[in-house]
Design an enzyme around this catalytic site. Structure first.
Site, PDB file in Angstrom:
ATOM      1  N   HIS A  23     -11.528  -0.381   6.723  1.00  0.00           N
ATOM      2  CA  HIS A  23     -11.102  -1.398   5.752  1.00  0.00           C
ATOM      3  C   HIS A  23      -9.958  -2.251   6.315  1.00  0.00           C
ATOM      4  O   HIS A  23      -9.681  -3.327   5.815  1.00  0.00           O
ATOM      5  CB  HIS A  23     -10.656  -0.705   4.463  1.00  0.00           C
ATOM      6  CG  HIS A  23     -11.038  -1.421   3.209  1.00  0.00           C
ATOM      7  ND1 HIS A  23     -11.921  -2.486   3.167  1.00  0.00           N
ATOM      8  CD2 HIS A  23     -10.649  -1.231   1.911  1.00  0.00           C
ATOM      9  CE1 HIS A  23     -12.054  -2.901   1.906  1.00  0.00           C
ATOM     10  NE2 HIS A  23     -11.289  -2.160   1.130  1.00  0.00           N
ATOM     11  N   ASP A  96     -12.728  -6.985   6.677  1.00  0.00           N
ATOM     12  CA  ASP A  96     -13.872  -6.171   7.083  1.00  0.00           C
ATOM     13  C   ASP A  96     -15.114  -6.640   6.336  1.00  0.00           C
ATOM     14  O   ASP A  96     -15.031  -7.105   5.211  1.00  0.00           O
ATOM     15  CB  ASP A  96     -13.595  -4.691   6.807  1.00  0.00           C
ATOM     16  CG  ASP A  96     -13.230  -4.427   5.347  1.00  0.00           C
ATOM     17  OD1 ASP A  96     -12.327  -5.104   4.822  1.00  0.00           O
ATOM     18  OD2 ASP A  96     -13.855  -3.554   4.713  1.00  0.00           O
TER      19      ASP A  96
END
Length: 196
Positions: A23, A96
């Site tokens: 992430h 991401d």
């Protein structure tokens, strides 16, 4: 035509336990760019994040990694953008991306949040203006939407991490192209890249 991007944001969750999780791929772009320019990112409580400044191609570029949690990223971005009067269309957000395989990265301008909580909060805190640029760092998908939370908060296996790192590295080079030659040239170069 160069793009007047004045702020590069790398999305992440704060703290050591998240530093190497998928992430945080957006933050790796900002860290790499800072490293390439010998700039140290410093904690700035006013902007709820780590900040820095570089000059590239004669353009002043502010760097920001929010130290809020991902779903509150907009608090940090809006604090800095409002203070320096930076418009949404002058912001590039690196994040991401689940929908592409590791080793790939893509530039995009505008669009929705695609379920990304960091983007969702930035859009909402910027008065629902979606016109900022995005740099999507691909991390792949676990194959089941119920596994996404654990997947993005997990670390990639070594081979995948190498692919992601290569895409981050190429993305940093392409940010220079973006600032100097504009979006379509930067997209042409970055979108033809695939780490092996």
């Amino acid at each position: 035509m160069s793009n007047n991007i004045r702020l590069l944001v790398g999305l992440a969750n704060p703290g050591q336990e998240y530093a190497k999780t998928r992430h945080n791929a957006g933050a790796w772009v900002v860290e790499e760019l800072a490293r390439a320019h010998n700039v140290t990112l410093r904690l700035d409580p006013k902007y709820f994040g780590l900040t820095g400044r570089i000059t590239t191609n004669g353009q002043d570029l502010r760097l920001l990694i929010p130290t809020t949690f991902m779903n509150l990223s907009g608090k940090s971005v809006s604090a800095l953008a409002n203070f320096f009067q930076i418009k949404p269309e002058e912001i590039l957000v690196a994040h991401d991306e689940l929908d592409l395989p590791p080793g790939v990265a893509k530039f995009k301008k505008g669009g929705g949040h695609g379920g990304h909580n960091g983007l969702r909060d930035i859009i909402s805190k910027m008065g629902n203006n979606k016109d900022f640029y995005r740099l999507r760092i691909a991390i792949g998908h676990p194959g089941d939407k119920n596994k996404v939370a654990g997947y993005v908060l997990g670390k990639a296996p070594t081979k995948e991490q190498e692919l992601i790192d290569a895409a981050v590295d190429e993305s940093v080079r392409c940010i220079d192209v973006l600032l100097k030659d504009g979006l379509s040239k930067a997209q042409n170069r970055l979108h033809s890249f695939k780490a092996e």
